[in-house]
Design a protein around this motif. Structure first.
Motif, PDB file in Angstrom:
ATOM      1  N   VAL A 112      35.758  41.741  32.897  1.00 25.34           N
ATOM      2  CA  VAL A 112      35.282  41.935  34.256  1.00 25.34           C
ATOM      3  C   VAL A 112      34.057  42.884  34.025  1.00 25.34           C
ATOM      4  N   PHE A 113      33.033  42.283  34.462  1.00 25.27           N
ATOM      5  CA  PHE A 113      31.620  42.896  34.463  1.00 25.27           C
ATOM      6  C   PHE A 113      31.489  43.461  35.872  1.00 25.27           C
ATOM      7  N   VAL A 114      31.482  44.715  35.908  1.00 28.90           N
ATOM      8  CA  VAL A 114      31.191  45.496  37.340  1.00 28.90           C
ATOM      9  C   VAL A 114      29.809  46.209  37.251  1.00 28.90           C
ATOM     10  N   LEU A 115      29.207  46.204  38.404  1.00 27.50           N
ATOM     11  CA  LEU A 115      28.028  47.006  38.606  1.00 27.50           C
ATOM     12  C   LEU A 115      28.178  47.794  39.887  1.00 27.50           C
ATOM     13  N   PHE A 120      42.654  49.203  33.833  1.00 27.71           N
ATOM     14  CA  PHE A 120      43.017  48.578  35.273  1.00 27.71           C
ATOM     15  C   PHE A 120      43.920  47.527  35.073  1.00 27.71           C
ATOM     16  N   LYS A 121      44.575  47.077  35.970  1.00 30.27           N
ATOM     17  CA  LYS A 121      45.404  46.237  35.945  1.00 30.27           C
ATOM     18  C   LYS A 121      45.290  45.272  37.207  1.00 30.27           C
ATOM     19  N   PRO A 122      45.408  43.766  36.834  1.00 27.14           N
ATOM     20  CA  PRO A 122      45.164  43.017  38.168  1.00 27.14           C
ATOM     21  C   PRO A 122      45.719  43.522  39.493  1.00 27.14           C
ATOM     22  N   GLY A 123      45.090  43.511  40.498  1.00 27.42           N
ATOM     23  CA  GLY A 123      45.599  43.871  41.717  1.00 27.42           C
ATOM     24  C   GLY A 123      44.415  44.133  42.487  1.00 27.42           C
ATOM     25  N   ARG A 124      44.630  44.548  43.855  1.00 30.62           N
ATOM     26  CA  ARG A 124      43.605  44.584  45.082  1.00 30.62           C
ATOM     27  C   ARG A 124      43.071  46.179  44.999  1.00 30.62           C
ATOM     28  N   GLY A 125      43.520  47.115  44.326  1.00 28.24           N
ATOM     29  CA  GLY A 125      43.118  48.618  44.296  1.00 28.24           C
ATOM     30  C   GLY A 125      41.927  48.694  43.784  1.00 28.24           C
ATOM     31  N   SER A 126      41.310  47.982  42.829  1.00 29.78           N
ATOM     32  CA  SER A 126      40.022  48.330  42.086  1.00 29.78           C
ATOM     33  C   SER A 126      39.177  47.126  42.275  1.00 29.78           C
ATOM     34  N   VAL A 127      37.842  47.190  42.007  1.00 29.36           N
ATOM     35  CA  VAL A 127      37.253  45.930  41.892  1.00 29.36           C
ATOM     36  C   VAL A 127      37.323  45.322  40.637  1.00 29.36           C
ATOM     37  N   THR A 128      37.639  45.913  39.484  1.00 30.43           N
ATOM     38  CA  THR A 128      38.029  45.356  38.260  1.00 30.43           C
ATOM     39  C   THR A 128      39.259  44.652  38.455  1.00 30.43           C
ATOM     40  N   ILE A 158      30.059  45.457  42.658  1.00 30.53           N
ATOM     41  CA  ILE A 158      30.070  43.984  42.658  1.00 30.53           C
ATOM     42  C   ILE A 158      30.839  43.842  41.047  1.00 30.53           C
ATOM     43  N   GLY A 159      31.889  42.590  41.333  1.00 32.93           N
ATOM     44  CA  GLY A 159      32.691  42.533  40.067  1.00 32.93           C
ATOM     45  C   GLY A 159      32.551  40.992  39.802  1.00 32.93           C
ATOM     46  N   VAL A 160      32.071  40.738  38.432  1.00 33.96           N
ATOM     47  CA  VAL A 160      32.248  39.317  38.064  1.00 33.96           C
ATOM     48  C   VAL A 160      32.960  38.866  36.853  1.00 33.96           C
ATOM     49  N   PRO A 161      33.889  38.044  37.009  1.00 38.61           N
ATOM     50  CA  PRO A 161      34.996  37.487  35.892  1.00 38.61           C
ATOM     51  C   PRO A 161      34.177  37.053  34.646  1.00 38.61           C
ATOM     52  N   LEU A 162      34.807  37.435  33.420  1.00 37.37           N
ATOM     53  CA  LEU A 162      34.444  36.822  32.407  1.00 37.37           C
ATOM     54  C   LEU A 162      35.504  35.801  31.906  1.00 37.37           C
ATOM     55  N   LEU A 163      35.040  34.714  31.947  1.00 38.78           N
ATOM     56  CA  LEU A 163      36.174  33.565  31.958  1.00 38.78           C
ATOM     57  C   LEU A 163      36.039  32.780  30.786  1.00 38.78           C
ATOM     58  N   ARG A 164      37.234  32.439  30.275  1.00 36.28           N
ATOM     59  CA  ARG A 164      37.328  31.630  28.885  1.00 36.28           C
ATOM     60  C   ARG A 164      38.353  30.565  29.155  1.00 36.28           C
ATOM     61  N   ASP A 165      38.238  29.319  29.369  1.00 34.39           N
ATOM     62  CA  ASP A 165      39.191  28.372  29.678  1.00 34.39           C
ATOM     63  C   ASP A 165      39.975  28.686  31.076  1.00 34.39           C
ATOM     64  N   GLY A 166      39.442  29.173  31.825  1.00 30.04           N
ATOM     65  CA  GLY A 166      40.133  29.666  33.237  1.00 30.04           C
ATOM     66  C   GLY A 166      40.823  30.907  33.100  1.00 30.04           C
ATOM     67  N   VAL A 167      40.867  31.800  32.059  1.00 28.67           N
ATOM     68  CA  VAL A 167      41.589  33.023  31.807  1.00 28.67           C
ATOM     69  C   VAL A 167      40.326  34.297  31.905  1.00 28.67           C
ATOM     70  N   VAL A 168      40.932  35.081  32.849  1.00 25.09           N
ATOM     71  CA  VAL A 168      39.744  36.267  32.999  1.00 25.09           C
ATOM     72  C   VAL A 168      39.994  37.190  31.594  1.00 25.09           C
TER      73      VAL A 168
END
Length: 228
Positions: free
Chosen positions: A123-126, A66-74, A110-120
């Motif tokens: 991604v955790f997806v259910l 997956f790449k950052p973008g609107r096309g997938s939840v991740t 549902i997608g939840v970001p895994l954040l470290r110092d503001g960087v994703v």
């Protein structure tokens, strides 16, 4: 408690921790499937743990990171850096990962970001196979699991850095030892230096040339490439 127990027992096994997280989150949030994707050096998010998805979907996901973008939840979660809740991906005009949806058979995501110092960093997806939005309580629970995933990933990163540091220190000590013992044997020193460099840098072949007047002369090499 079960997740924390696994984390404490699996300090050196990140995969075991992530597998426990996706399985526990799926069960407790009344989901059907879950994946954790991690950020790789190329800027893409690659699947790191999977629960409930078929082997076909997992293969597809590994072949199509997956790449950052609107096309997938991740991708959308990675792009926005916040929770993304899609009650029905088939009703979302921005969702374009149709092949993945067919293989996974999911609807609510549902997608939840895994954040470290503001960087994703992941991604955790259910997902659910039916249109059944996740509740606020379930979303908050996934946040907790995501935080635990970040801790596990960070611990693994620090451990790898420590191992690399120790390897470098050991190699440096070995080289210095050889130098101290071989003050009058330059060739032994050069051989040790180049052998250690190849090993520590995960190299394939290396050479050392010394300048003699206007010419570079090969004095040491390590690896399978013949040098005439």
């Amino acid at each position: 408690a079960d997740v924390l127990k696994v984390i404490s027992r699996s300090t050196f096994d990140l995969n075991a921790v992530l597998r426990t997280l996706v399985e526990s989150a799926t069960r407790l949030c009344e989901a059907e499937q879950a994946i954790i994707s991690q950020l790789s050096d190329d800027g893409l998010y690659r699947i790191a743990a999977n629960y409930g998805f078929s082997a076909e979907f997992e293969h597809w996901a590994k072949q199509n990171p997956f790449k950052p973008g609107r096309g997938s939840v991740t991708g959308r979660t990675a792009l926005e850096g916040k929770v993304v809740h899609v009650p029905d991906v088939l009703a979302d005009p921005e969702y374009t990962v149709r092949e993945g949806q067919k293989l996974g058979g999911y609807r609510s995501n549902i997608g939840v970001p895994l954040l470290r110092d503001g960087v994703v960093i992941g991604v955790f997806v259910l997902t659910r196979p039916t249109v059944k939005p996740f509740t606020d309580k379930q979303i908050e629970l996934v946040r907790i699991f995501a935080d635990q995933a970040v801790i596990a990933i960070e611990n693994a990163r620090l451990l790898n850095e420590l191992r690399e540091s120790l390897q470098q220190q050991t190699a440096t000590a070995d080289v210095l030892k050889v130098i101290s013992r071989s003050t009058f044997d330059l060739q032994t020193v050069l051989n040790t230096l180049i052998r250690s460099a190849v090993q520590l840098c995960d190299g394939y072949h290396a050479s050392i040339f010394l300048r003699e007047q206007d010419t570079l002369v090969l004095r040491a090499h390590n690896g399978p490439i013949p040098i005439d």
